[in-house]
Design a protein around this motif. Structure first.
Motif, PDB file in Angstrom:
ATOM      1  N   ILE A  65       0.875  -1.166   0.000  1.00 60.79           N
ATOM      2  CA  ILE A  65       0.000   0.000   0.000  1.00 60.79           C
ATOM      3  C   ILE A  65       0.913   1.216   0.000  1.00 60.79           C
ATOM      4  O   ILE A  65       1.724   1.404   0.900  1.00 60.79           O
ATOM      5  CB  ILE A  65      -0.921   0.019   1.232  1.00 60.79           C
ATOM      6  N   GLY A  66       0.777   2.041  -1.023  1.00 57.88           N
ATOM      7  CA  GLY A  66       1.685   3.163  -1.170  1.00 57.88           C
ATOM      8  C   GLY A  66       2.543   3.002  -2.414  1.00 57.88           C
ATOM      9  O   GLY A  66       2.356   2.079  -3.201  1.00 57.88           O
ATOM     10  N   SER A  71       9.754   0.772  -8.232  1.00 60.43           N
ATOM     11  CA  SER A  71       8.790   0.310  -9.232  1.00 60.43           C
ATOM     12  C   SER A  71       8.623   1.289 -10.390  1.00 60.43           C
ATOM     13  O   SER A  71       7.967   0.972 -11.384  1.00 60.43           O
ATOM     14  CB  SER A  71       7.419   0.079  -8.570  1.00 60.43           C
ATOM     15  N   PHE A  72       9.222   2.475 -10.249  1.00 60.06           N
ATOM     16  CA  PHE A  72       9.029   3.521 -11.263  1.00 60.06           C
ATOM     17  C   PHE A  72      10.360   4.109 -11.741  1.00 60.06           C
ATOM     18  O   PHE A  72      10.406   5.268 -12.147  1.00 60.06           O
ATOM     19  CB  PHE A  72       8.156   4.642 -10.687  1.00 60.06           C
ATOM     20  N   ILE A  73      11.407   3.307 -11.724  1.00 59.58           N
ATOM     21  CA  ILE A  73      12.734   3.809 -12.073  1.00 59.58           C
ATOM     22  C   ILE A  73      12.752   4.491 -13.441  1.00 59.58           C
ATOM     23  O   ILE A  73      13.365   5.541 -13.620  1.00 59.58           O
ATOM     24  CB  ILE A  73      13.766   2.653 -12.053  1.00 59.58           C
ATOM     25  N   SER A  74      12.074   3.902 -14.410  1.00 59.30           N
ATOM     26  CA  SER A  74      12.082   4.448 -15.773  1.00 59.30           C
ATOM     27  C   SER A  74      10.803   5.228 -16.096  1.00 59.30           C
ATOM     28  O   SER A  74      10.563   5.583 -17.247  1.00 59.30           O
ATOM     29  CB  SER A  74      12.264   3.319 -16.791  1.00 59.30           C
ATOM     30  N   ARG A  75       9.981   5.468 -15.068  1.00 59.37           N
ATOM     31  CA  ARG A  75       8.715   6.188 -15.266  1.00 59.37           C
ATOM     32  C   ARG A  75       8.608   7.304 -14.222  1.00 59.37           C
ATOM     33  O   ARG A  75       7.734   7.294 -13.370  1.00 59.37           O
ATOM     34  CB  ARG A  75       7.543   5.220 -15.161  1.00 59.37           C
ATOM     35  N   LYS A  76       9.497   8.252 -14.334  1.00 62.83           N
ATOM     36  CA  LYS A  76       9.628   9.278 -13.302  1.00 62.83           C
ATOM     37  C   LYS A  76       8.351  10.094 -13.109  1.00 62.83           C
ATOM     38  O   LYS A  76       7.894  10.290 -11.983  1.00 62.83           O
ATOM     39  CB  LYS A  76      10.798  10.199 -13.647  1.00 62.83           C
ATOM     40  N   SER A  77       7.775  10.577 -14.194  1.00 63.39           N
ATOM     41  CA  SER A  77       6.576  11.418 -14.063  1.00 63.39           C
ATOM     42  C   SER A  77       5.427  10.635 -13.448  1.00 63.39           C
ATOM     43  O   SER A  77       4.661  11.172 -12.630  1.00 63.39           O
ATOM     44  CB  SER A  77       6.163  11.983 -15.424  1.00 63.39           C
ATOM     45  N   GLU A  78       5.310   9.346 -13.803  1.00 68.55           N
ATOM     46  CA  GLU A  78       4.234   8.522 -13.251  1.00 68.55           C
ATOM     47  C   GLU A  78       4.437   8.293 -11.753  1.00 68.55           C
ATOM     48  O   GLU A  78       3.462   8.215 -10.992  1.00 68.55           O
ATOM     49  CB  GLU A  78       4.170   7.177 -13.979  1.00 68.55           C
ATOM     50  N   ILE A  81       2.988  11.229  -9.940  1.00 64.03           N
ATOM     51  CA  ILE A  81       1.527  11.206 -10.057  1.00 64.03           C
ATOM     52  C   ILE A  81       0.932  10.209  -9.067  1.00 64.03           C
ATOM     53  O   ILE A  81      -0.021  10.502  -8.340  1.00 64.03           O
ATOM     54  CB  ILE A  81       1.100  10.850 -11.504  1.00 64.03           C
ATOM     55  N   GLN A  82       1.521   9.005  -9.022  1.00 58.84           N
ATOM     56  CA  GLN A  82       1.035   7.973  -8.113  1.00 58.84           C
ATOM     57  C   GLN A  82       1.282   8.348  -6.652  1.00 58.84           C
ATOM     58  O   GLN A  82       0.476   8.045  -5.772  1.00 58.84           O
ATOM     59  CB  GLN A  82       1.699   6.629  -8.438  1.00 58.84           C
ATOM     60  N   ALA A  83       2.417   8.993  -6.396  1.00 64.96           N
ATOM     61  CA  ALA A  83       2.723   9.424  -5.030  1.00 64.96           C
ATOM     62  C   ALA A  83       1.642  10.355  -4.505  1.00 64.96           C
ATOM     63  O   ALA A  83       1.173  10.221  -3.368  1.00 64.96           O
ATOM     64  CB  ALA A  83       4.085  10.111  -4.985  1.00 64.96           C
ATOM     65  N   ASP A  84       1.210  11.297  -5.335  1.00 61.03           N
ATOM     66  CA  ASP A  84       0.143  12.225  -4.939  1.00 61.03           C
ATOM     67  C   ASP A  84      -1.191  11.505  -4.802  1.00 61.03           C
ATOM     68  O   ASP A  84      -1.966  11.761  -3.874  1.00 61.03           O
ATOM     69  CB  ASP A  84       0.011  13.350  -5.977  1.00 61.03           C
ATOM     70  N   LYS A 125       7.747  18.903  -6.707  1.00 59.13           N
ATOM     71  CA  LYS A 125       6.957  17.678  -6.570  1.00 59.13           C
ATOM     72  C   LYS A 125       7.458  16.874  -5.381  1.00 59.13           C
ATOM     73  O   LYS A 125       8.649  16.598  -5.265  1.00 59.13           O
ATOM     74  CB  LYS A 125       7.037  16.849  -7.850  1.00 59.13           C
ATOM     75  N   LYS A 126       6.516  16.496  -4.531  1.00 49.35           N
ATOM     76  CA  LYS A 126       6.864  15.771  -3.315  1.00 49.35           C
ATOM     77  C   LYS A 126       6.965  14.274  -3.592  1.00 49.35           C
ATOM     78  O   LYS A 126       6.122  13.691  -4.272  1.00 49.35           O
ATOM     79  CB  LYS A 126       5.803  16.033  -2.231  1.00 49.35           C
ATOM     80  N   TYR A 127       8.023  13.665  -3.058  1.00 51.63           N
ATOM     81  CA  TYR A 127       8.188  12.220  -3.169  1.00 51.63           C
ATOM     82  C   TYR A 127       7.145  11.505  -2.306  1.00 51.63           C
ATOM     83  O   TYR A 127       6.559  12.095  -1.410  1.00 51.63           O
ATOM     84  CB  TYR A 127       9.587  11.800  -2.694  1.00 51.63           C
TER      85      TYR A 127
END
Length: 260
Positions: A65-66, A71-78, A81-84, A125-127
Motif C-alpha cells: 500500500i503506497g 517500481s518507477f525507475i524508468s517512469r519518473k513522471s508517473e 503522479i502515483q505518489a500524490d 513535486k513531493k516524493y
C-alpha cells in the motif's frame, strides 16, 4: 576486539543519548539499529485491522500500500503522479492515530539535530512518504540491496552519498519472516549475479563470512544500511506487515530527505 557482527538495540527514549550509534550502521560496523517499542502496540493492531479490512474489501491479494520508487525507475513522471494519488490512502490508515511516519521523522531529527529532516521534493513535486509491504504465507524477499545512487540516477535523491533504510514492524509473522543481513556491501561487479526479476543469486555472498538473522517485535523500528545485502526468509505463519522509508543525506549538507 569484538569480531561479532551484532545489531544494536535501544529503547526509543534512549536515542537522544546515542546519536553516534548511527555511524556504526553507516560504516557497517553493526548490521542494524533496533529501536525497541518505538510505536504503540495497540496502534499497530489497529493499522493491521484496517489493512485486513482493505484487503477483504478489494477482494484481491495486496502486496503493498503506497508507492515505491523502485517500481518507477524508468517512469519518473508517473511516480510523482502515483505518489500524490495515494497519499490520502496512506493517511486514512493512520487516521486518529499517531502518524508513524511523523514519529520516524521526529526520531531522525533527534539523531540529526544539526540537519533539517523533510520529505524529499524535486522541482516542486513531493516524493512518496512511506510504503506498507505485506508478506503473506510463503512470501519472501531474495538477497538484494537497495541503492538510489545506482538505480535511480534520474531522481534527485540519487545525489546524496549516504542512504539508510527504516522499517517499522506493524505486525510480525508468528513463524518465519526473519530479516537476514549479510556483511557484504554491493559493488558494481556483483551485477553478474543479478536475477532477471529481482535480487541476486546466493553466489553474490559466497565470500561473505558473517551474517545475522533478526526478528524484531511488533512496534520496533529497524534502521539498516541497505547497500549491504539482505533478505527476508519465507513467512510460515500469519502475515508480516511493515512500513518502510528511505533516508539520505550528505555529511556536510543541511538536510536529511526521506522517500519511499
Amino acid at each position: 576486539m569484538n569480531l561479532q557482527w551484532n545489531p544494536i538495540e535501544m529503547e526509543y527514549k534512549e536515542i537522544g543519548q546515542n546519536k553516534k550509534t548511527l555511524e556504526k550502521i553507516i560504516t557497517g560496523e553493526s548490521p542494524a539499529l533496533i529501536i525497541k517499542n518505538f510505536y504503540n502496540d495497540d496502534s499497530c493492531k489497529t493499522i493491521a485491522q484496517r489493512i485486513e479490512a482493505k484487503t477483504f474489501e478489494n477482494n484481491q491479494k495486496i502486496k503493498k500500500i503506497g508507492v515505491s520508487l523502485v517500481s518507477f525507475i524508468s517512469r519518473k513522471s508517473e511516480y510523482f503522479i502515483q505518489a500524490d494519488a495515494l497519499r490520502k490512502t496512506i493517511c486514512e490508515l493512520f487516521s486518529d492515530l499517531e502518524d508513524p511516519r511523523k514519529k520516524i521523522h521526529n526520531a531522525l531529527q533527534v539523531l540529526f539535530p544539526e540537519k533539517q529532516v523533510t520529505i524529499a521534493v524535486e522541482n516542486g513535486k513531493k516524493y512518496a512518504c512511506g510504503v506498507i509491504r505485506l508478506h503473506e504465507l510463503g512470501d519472501f524477499a531474495p538477497i538484494h540491496r537497495d541503492s538510489a545512487r545506482f538505480e535511480a540516477r534520474s531522481f534527485d535523491v540519487s545525489k546524496f552519498p549516504i542512504q539508510l533504510s527504516t522499517v517499522l514492524y506493524i505486525q510480525q509473522s508468528q513463524k518465519g519472516g526473519e530479516l537476514v543481513l549479510h556483511k557484504k556491501s554491493w559493488k558494481k561487479s556483483d551485477e553478474k549475479y543479478r536475477n532477471i526479476n529481482f535480487g541476486y543469486s546466493k553466489n553474490v555472498i559466497s565470500d561473505c563470512n558473517q551474517s545475522v538473522k533478526i526478528k524484531p517485535n511488533q512496534g520496533d523500528l529497524v534502521i539498516i544500511n541497505p547497500i549491504y545485502y539482505h533478505e527476508i526468509l519465507p513467512v510460515r505463519a500469519n502475515r508480516r506487515i511493515t512500513l518502510g522509508l528511505f533516508l539520505a543525506f550528505s555529511r556536510h549538507g543541511d538536510k536529511v530527505v526521506t522517500w519511499s
